[in-house]
Design a protein around this motif. Structure first.
Motif, PDB file in Angstrom:
ATOM      1  N   SER A  25      21.139  51.885  59.933  1.00  0.00           N
ATOM      2  CA  SER A  25      19.901  52.822  60.003  1.00  0.00           C
ATOM      3  C   SER A  25      19.504  53.406  58.780  1.00  0.00           C
ATOM      4  O   SER A  25      18.289  53.521  58.485  1.00  0.00           O
ATOM      5  N   GLY A  26      20.247  53.823  57.905  1.00  0.00           N
ATOM      6  CA  GLY A  26      19.876  54.542  56.662  1.00  0.00           C
ATOM      7  C   GLY A  26      19.357  53.470  55.558  1.00  0.00           C
ATOM      8  O   GLY A  26      18.633  53.763  54.673  1.00  0.00           O
ATOM      9  N   LEU A  27      19.917  51.975  55.620  1.00  0.00           N
ATOM     10  CA  LEU A  27      19.353  51.235  54.696  1.00  0.00           C
ATOM     11  C   LEU A  27      18.324  50.369  55.363  1.00  0.00           C
ATOM     12  O   LEU A  27      17.692  49.354  54.635  1.00  0.00           O
ATOM     13  N   THR A  28      17.981  50.719  56.542  1.00  0.00           N
ATOM     14  CA  THR A  28      16.844  49.720  57.249  1.00  0.00           C
ATOM     15  C   THR A  28      15.388  50.493  57.192  1.00  0.00           C
ATOM     16  O   THR A  28      15.333  51.830  57.026  1.00  0.00           O
ATOM     17  N   ASP A  29      14.487  49.699  56.516  1.00  0.00           N
ATOM     18  CA  ASP A  29      13.039  49.968  56.307  1.00  0.00           C
ATOM     19  C   ASP A  29      12.278  50.192  57.550  1.00  0.00           C
ATOM     20  O   ASP A  29      12.418  49.063  58.331  1.00  0.00           O
ATOM     21  N   PRO A  30      11.541  51.410  57.502  1.00  0.00           N
ATOM     22  CA  PRO A  30      10.678  51.375  58.780  1.00  0.00           C
ATOM     23  C   PRO A  30       9.645  50.262  59.033  1.00  0.00           C
ATOM     24  O   PRO A  30       8.999  49.928  57.785  1.00  0.00           O
ATOM     25  N   THR A  31       9.486  49.870  60.273  1.00  0.00           N
ATOM     26  CA  THR A  31       8.295  48.785  60.274  1.00  0.00           C
ATOM     27  C   THR A  31       7.278  49.427  61.372  1.00  0.00           C
ATOM     28  O   THR A  31       7.565  50.253  61.902  1.00  0.00           O
ATOM     29  N   GLY A  32       6.257  48.895  61.491  1.00  0.00           N
ATOM     30  CA  GLY A  32       5.058  49.374  62.507  1.00  0.00           C
ATOM     31  C   GLY A  32       4.202  50.347  61.860  1.00  0.00           C
ATOM     32  O   GLY A  32       4.363  50.534  60.536  1.00  0.00           O
ATOM     33  N   THR A  33       2.954  50.539  62.504  1.00  0.00           N
ATOM     34  CA  THR A  33       2.219  51.429  62.024  1.00  0.00           C
ATOM     35  C   THR A  33       1.994  52.498  63.030  1.00  0.00           C
ATOM     36  O   THR A  33       2.123  52.594  64.352  1.00  0.00           O
ATOM     37  N   GLY A  34       1.491  53.561  62.606  1.00  0.00           N
ATOM     38  CA  GLY A  34       1.193  54.837  63.691  1.00  0.00           C
ATOM     39  C   GLY A  34       2.300  55.244  64.299  1.00  0.00           C
ATOM     40  O   GLY A  34       3.414  55.350  63.603  1.00  0.00           O
ATOM     41  N   PHE A  35       2.173  55.571  65.668  1.00  0.00           N
ATOM     42  CA  PHE A  35       3.426  56.184  66.343  1.00  0.00           C
ATOM     43  C   PHE A  35       4.389  55.512  66.434  1.00  0.00           C
ATOM     44  O   PHE A  35       5.591  55.842  66.535  1.00  0.00           O
ATOM     45  N   GLY A  36       4.538  54.147  66.571  1.00  0.00           N
ATOM     46  CA  GLY A  36       5.683  53.296  66.562  1.00  0.00           C
ATOM     47  C   GLY A  36       6.486  53.114  65.193  1.00  0.00           C
ATOM     48  O   GLY A  36       7.386  52.312  65.454  1.00  0.00           O
ATOM     49  N   ARG A  37       5.778  53.628  64.192  1.00  0.00           N
ATOM     50  CA  ARG A  37       6.466  53.411  62.806  1.00  0.00           C
ATOM     51  C   ARG A  37       7.973  54.157  62.645  1.00  0.00           C
ATOM     52  O   ARG A  37       8.009  55.097  63.094  1.00  0.00           O
ATOM     53  N   GLY A  38       8.791  53.216  62.591  1.00  0.00           N
ATOM     54  CA  GLY A  38      10.154  53.735  62.379  1.00  0.00           C
ATOM     55  C   GLY A  38      11.097  53.450  63.781  1.00  0.00           C
ATOM     56  O   GLY A  38      12.389  53.962  63.598  1.00  0.00           O
ATOM     57  N   TRP A  39      10.438  53.185  64.915  1.00  0.00           N
ATOM     58  CA  TRP A  39      11.262  52.956  66.020  1.00  0.00           C
ATOM     59  C   TRP A  39      12.457  51.868  65.693  1.00  0.00           C
ATOM     60  O   TRP A  39      13.575  51.997  66.411  1.00  0.00           O
ATOM     61  N   ASN A  40      12.224  50.796  64.783  1.00  0.00           N
ATOM     62  CA  ASN A  40      13.289  49.985  64.654  1.00  0.00           C
ATOM     63  C   ASN A  40      14.554  50.672  64.044  1.00  0.00           C
ATOM     64  O   ASN A  40      15.384  50.094  64.395  1.00  0.00           O
ATOM     65  N   ILE A  41      14.437  51.889  63.193  1.00  0.00           N
ATOM     66  CA  ILE A  41      15.554  52.381  62.838  1.00  0.00           C
ATOM     67  C   ILE A  41      16.241  53.165  63.995  1.00  0.00           C
ATOM     68  O   ILE A  41      17.464  53.052  63.992  1.00  0.00           O
ATOM     69  N   LEU A  42      15.427  53.660  64.854  1.00  0.00           N
ATOM     70  CA  LEU A  42      16.107  54.272  66.085  1.00  0.00           C
ATOM     71  C   LEU A  42      16.851  53.319  66.950  1.00  0.00           C
ATOM     72  O   LEU A  42      17.821  53.586  67.419  1.00  0.00           O
ATOM     73  N   ILE A  43      16.177  52.097  67.272  1.00  0.00           N
ATOM     74  CA  ILE A  43      16.908  51.152  67.818  1.00  0.00           C
ATOM     75  C   ILE A  43      18.244  50.705  67.170  1.00  0.00           C
ATOM     76  O   ILE A  43      19.182  50.448  68.110  1.00  0.00           O
ATOM     77  N   VAL A  44      18.321  50.352  65.795  1.00  0.00           N
ATOM     78  CA  VAL A  44      19.402  50.103  65.204  1.00  0.00           C
ATOM     79  C   VAL A  44      20.583  51.212  65.503  1.00  0.00           C
ATOM     80  O   VAL A  44      21.577  50.715  65.636  1.00  0.00           O
ATOM     81  N   PHE A  45      20.207  52.367  65.191  1.00  0.00           N
ATOM     82  CA  PHE A  45      21.282  53.331  65.387  1.00  0.00           C
ATOM     83  C   PHE A  45      21.713  53.501  66.611  1.00  0.00           C
ATOM     84  O   PHE A  45      22.922  53.553  66.873  1.00  0.00           O
ATOM     85  N   ALA A  46      20.920  53.379  67.758  1.00  0.00           N
ATOM     86  CA  ALA A  46      21.166  53.563  69.056  1.00  0.00           C
ATOM     87  C   ALA A  46      22.044  52.414  69.559  1.00  0.00           C
ATOM     88  O   ALA A  46      22.831  52.432  70.201  1.00  0.00           O
ATOM     89  N   ALA A  47      21.887  51.246  68.928  1.00  0.00           N
ATOM     90  CA  ALA A  47      22.977  50.033  69.413  1.00  0.00           C
ATOM     91  C   ALA A  47      23.995  50.161  68.812  1.00  0.00           C
ATOM     92  O   ALA A  47      25.059  49.966  69.668  1.00  0.00           O
ATOM     93  N   TRP A  48      24.366  50.511  67.540  1.00  0.00           N
ATOM     94  CA  TRP A  48      25.652  51.097  66.929  1.00  0.00           C
ATOM     95  C   TRP A  48      26.445  51.854  67.754  1.00  0.00           C
ATOM     96  O   TRP A  48      27.514  51.892  67.859  1.00  0.00           O
ATOM     97  N   GLN A  49      25.571  53.064  68.067  1.00  0.00           N
ATOM     98  CA  GLN A  49      26.124  54.059  68.785  1.00  0.00           C
ATOM     99  C   GLN A  49      26.804  53.486  70.114  1.00  0.00           C
ATOM    100  O   GLN A  49      27.778  54.181  70.833  1.00  0.00           O
ATOM    101  N   LEU A  50      25.957  52.901  70.792  1.00  0.00           N
ATOM    102  CA  LEU A  50      26.074  52.279  72.247  1.00  0.00           C
ATOM    103  C   LEU A  50      27.536  51.590  72.182  1.00  0.00           C
ATOM    104  O   LEU A  50      28.267  51.598  73.090  1.00  0.00           O
TER     105      LEU A  50
END
Length: 99
Positions: A25-50
């Motif tokens: 998650s630290g090496l992943t660049d945020p994607t998207g615009t507006g409110f959804g920007r950076g959700w990809n980082i959270l999803i990557v982190f949550a997947a590894w933690q799961l």
């Protein structure tokens, strides 16, 4: 291989999954615009933690089945991963309830 060695290996994999969540998650660049920007980082982190939480509970099941055959230090070490994983689930649940 002895039960103690398996618990040590599974705990090492659990630590690697936790570390991979932070590194990926630290090496992943945020994607998207507006409110959804950076959700990809959270999803990557949550997947590894799961994955780490599931590994923690797998260690707990293995520990419960093999606890009579374990060396004393492994009896304690085998409970660290599931305890931390359960704590993470509780913290996330409280965080979601408060938000």
């Amino acid at each position: 291989m002895s039960s103690s060695r398996w618990i040590a290996i599974l705990t090492g994999i659990w630590v690697a999954l936790i570390a991979a969540g932070f590194l990926h998650s630290g090496l992943t660049d945020p994607t998207g615009t507006g409110f959804g920007r950076g959700w990809n980082i959270l999803i990557v982190f949550a997947a590894w933690q799961l994955a780490a939480i599931l590994m923690g509970f797998a260690i707990l099941v293995f520990w419960l089945v093999q606890r009579r055959a374990l060396v004393p230090w492994v009896k304690v070490a085998g409970l660290i991963a599931p305890t931390v994983s359960l704590g993470a689930v509780v913290i996330v649940a409280i965080w979601i309830a408060v938000a």
